[in-house]
Design a protein around this motif. Sequence first.
Motif, PDB file in Angstrom:
ATOM      1  N   ASN A 207       0.787  -1.268  -0.018  1.00  0.00           N
ATOM      2  CA  ASN A 207       0.094   0.042   0.150  1.00  0.00           C
ATOM      3  C   ASN A 207       0.846   1.270  -0.007  1.00  0.00           C
TER       4      ASN A 207
ATOM      5  N   LYS B 132       1.448   5.055  -2.591  1.00  0.00           N
ATOM      6  CA  LYS B 132       1.261   6.421  -2.116  1.00  0.00           C
ATOM      7  C   LYS B 132       2.537   7.307  -2.283  1.00  0.00           C
TER       8      LYS B 132
ATOM      9  N   ASP C 223      -4.365  -2.970  -9.190  1.00  0.00           N
ATOM     10  CA  ASP C 223      -6.000  -2.316  -8.997  1.00  0.00           C
ATOM     11  C   ASP C 223      -6.270  -0.958  -9.703  1.00  0.00           C
ATOM     12  N   GLU C 224      -7.237  -0.973 -10.574  1.00  0.00           N
ATOM     13  CA  GLU C 224      -7.623   0.210 -11.119  1.00  0.00           C
ATOM     14  C   GLU C 224      -7.627   1.589 -10.576  1.00  0.00           C
ATOM     15  N   ASN C 225      -7.949   1.624  -9.592  1.00  0.00           N
ATOM     16  CA  ASN C 225      -7.960   2.802  -8.875  1.00  0.00           C
ATOM     17  C   ASN C 225      -6.411   3.411  -8.292  1.00  0.00           C
TER      18      ASN C 225
ATOM     19  N   ARG D 177      -4.463   6.701  -9.876  1.00  0.00           N
ATOM     20  CA  ARG D 177      -3.918   7.657  -9.100  1.00  0.00           C
ATOM     21  C   ARG D 177      -2.115   7.571  -9.599  1.00  0.00           C
TER      22      ARG D 177
ATOM     23  N   ASP E  62      -3.888  11.461  -2.776  1.00  0.00           N
ATOM     24  CA  ASP E  62      -4.922  10.647  -2.099  1.00  0.00           C
ATOM     25  C   ASP E  62      -6.196  11.574  -1.219  1.00  0.00           C
TER      26      ASP E  62
ATOM     27  N   ASP F 292     -14.809  -0.183  -8.045  1.00  0.00           N
ATOM     28  CA  ASP F 292     -13.908  -1.228  -7.860  1.00  0.00           C
ATOM     29  C   ASP F 292     -13.745  -1.878  -6.769  1.00  0.00           C
TER      30      ASP F 292
ATOM     31  N   SER G 121     -12.899  -0.363  -3.913  1.00  0.00           N
ATOM     32  CA  SER G 121     -12.369   0.247  -2.883  1.00  0.00           C
ATOM     33  C   SER G 121     -13.408   1.183  -2.088  1.00  0.00           C
TER      34      SER G 121
ATOM     35  N   SER H   5       1.640   8.268   5.341  1.00  0.00           N
ATOM     36  CA  SER H   5       0.556   9.045   4.291  1.00  0.00           C
ATOM     37  C   SER H   5      -0.782   8.739   4.816  1.00  0.00           C
ATOM     38  N   GLU H   6      -1.073   7.721   5.335  1.00  0.00           N
ATOM     39  CA  GLU H   6      -2.341   7.544   5.807  1.00  0.00           C
ATOM     40  C   GLU H   6      -2.720   8.079   7.085  1.00  0.00           C
TER      41      GLU H   6
ATOM     42  N   HIS I  43      -3.821  11.453   5.946  1.00  0.00           N
ATOM     43  CA  HIS I  43      -5.213  11.166   5.285  1.00  0.00           C
ATOM     44  C   HIS I  43      -6.356  11.329   6.606  1.00  0.00           C
TER      45      HIS I  43
ATOM     46  N   VAL J 206      -8.881   5.097   2.676  1.00  0.00           N
ATOM     47  CA  VAL J 206      -9.536   4.096   1.450  1.00  0.00           C
ATOM     48  C   VAL J 206      -8.967   2.906   1.601  1.00  0.00           C
TER      49      VAL J 206
ATOM     50  N   LYS K 252      -9.493  -1.678   0.976  1.00  0.00           N
ATOM     51  CA  LYS K 252     -10.437  -2.592   0.229  1.00  0.00           C
ATOM     52  C   LYS K 252     -10.551  -3.621   1.498  1.00  0.00           C
TER      53      LYS K 252
END
Lengths: 211, 471
Positions: free
Chosen positions: A118, A122, A170-172, A176, A183, B21, B23, B148-149, B152, B160, B162
């Motif tokens: 993940n 980012k 993953d598309e998303n 990005r 984000d 999708d 997410s 970064s989260e 966020h 965000v 899944k």
Amino acid sequence: MRAFTTLTALVAPLDRANVDTDAIIPKQFLKSIRRAGFGPYLFDEWRYLDRGEPDMDCVQRPVNPDFVLNKPQYKGAEILLARENFGCGSSREHAPWALEDFGFRAIIAPSFADIFYNNCFKNGLLPIPLASAIVDDLFGELFDGYCLTIDLANQKIITAKGKELSFEVDENRKYRLLNGLDDIALSLQYADKIRYYETERAKRAPWLFAD
Amino acid sequence: MSGKTLYDKLWEDHVVYTEDDGSSLIYIDRHLLHEVTSPQAFEGLRLAGRKPWRQSRNLAVADHNVPTTEREKGIIDPVSRLQVETLDKNCAEYGITEFTMTDARQGIVHVIGPEQGATLPGMTVVCGDSHTSTHGASGALAFGIGTSEVEHVLATQCLVQKKAKNLLIQLNGQTRIGVTAKDIVLAIIGKIGTAGGNGYTIEFAGAAIRSLSMEGRMTVCNMAIEAGARAGLIAVDDVTIDYYRGRPYAPKGSDWFMAERLWQRLHSDDDAVFDKVVQIDAAAIKPQVTWGTSPELVVAVDETVPDPASEADAVKRQSMIRALEYMGLNAGQAITDIVVDKVFIGSCTNSRIEDLRAAAVVAKGKKLADNIKLALVVPGSGLVKKQAESEGLDKIFLDAGFEWREPGCSMCLAMNADRLDEGERCASTSNRNFEGRQGYGGRTHLVSPAMAAAAAIAGHFVDVSLIGEGC
Ligand code: SF4
């Protein structure tokens, strides 16, 4: 964030499984309060013969000549070829920061640890999971100056021999990364939905919104 | 339609919005912050001119870098000091509650969250720290995030995500005397491996889990991350609800009754379907000791160091060989013959009152073995320390030759002055035995608090289930 579209670059092989984030960037460097400047300490314990400390001038340090990234033929590599469960261990985002700051843009491995995976997206790094057998093949066909081309839009890797390999993303995340989008700005487009959720939830769990 | 798992329920309760999708934007009820992973997040917030979405949902504490001795002198190391001061400054600027270094409630972030009732059943809990999985012990969805989260969550109170898959680990039967929550979780990791939970949220269930106290449940969920899962969960029962009653941040009055009703449903339905189920016989688990540089390299204390030659998988065999070399061990050596230099009782895995009590039972009236250079007991929080002192546990440890310290992460990751020297071997109650984790060249064996105390007294590993009572 830097956008990632296509990349043709030199590949460096790191032939070890379970490379953890402590190895990628040892904990003494986590004390920095900055985001940049971790590249010189990437894989610090493997790369140097002495013990690294923050703010050291790495140019003066004794390097381990056997460590792959110190070999002249891999200088300037932007793609790291690795083994399974890459990036396991602590959630430190300093690991992708260090890889990115060093110059890597993509990592290919049979599998990645979740949080690390993940965190890569980012920070403009593309982690590519490929089947073990394919990664074995890539390790097998490396030669000095070996380059790969990665085409994110089409989810394809083109090997030095011209073979095409497709990969999953993953598309998303792809969207990005292709556009270098932040984000937070994307999530704040849903500010009204977040407020609505809070109002509804407060009816069921008022103690969470007592302020 | 089949029933829902606990994870399904927690997830559904927190979805703000789902993209095509799959997410989803997930609402975060509690955000915990500490000094190591937050400075860059605040820096990002400031640079973008953003404000925290909801200040009251954030709680901060300095734990990783704080000294465990002579706190009144402040932090000597300038880099550590800068991180802690930066947290103080950021919290003051953005109006976020912080337990500063001198606050009686200060402690390891994963100890103080439940202790204060700041993390509660049914919540989503995140923190820039992988052991956030700890809080899942209360039936909360809790997981670690990157910096970064952190930014966020500060800016949006959402993440965000899944949805992960559901993994059920069922501990059947009851454990034997001397076998603790730590042994249970090490045995699980030994069985499924450090990547066994990748992509899953693990629910721990079964009679042996139900019999654990909240402290023990936290120990198990704490190490879900070492099994590769971002989150570990345990269903709510009376043990959970009793634990939270009256905690400072827990709901009060009519809110409490409303909360209790809501929390009662926080368990997997009988007909829920899991993507994977692992059955474990709890009665067969013995006290565990790791011998390598990954938590999955673990055996029972009455076994011997494994032989890489008997491992069929070449990659695994290689890492076993490397681990033995790093650890300075030989295949076939009895675990009880391994002599240790230092002992560390602490960390977010095992620094709660019950852990200290278990270690104290073993240490009571005994003395450290001559070969032990240092044995540290580091309580998880100021309040745990106070409680232990009121029970006289500090005296027991001090009389036996242990050092009794101020709360913090300490030698779990050696960011402060507490660390191993090169080649030193440690019996540690923490959660990671990676190369260099407790100091450059240091060798870590993960064990339970009772096992660590027993190693301190004997000078080498011993089977606490043989020395008896109440460990
Ligand atoms: S005690 Fe150890 S594992 Fe827990 S939060 Fe602190 S450093 Fe991390």
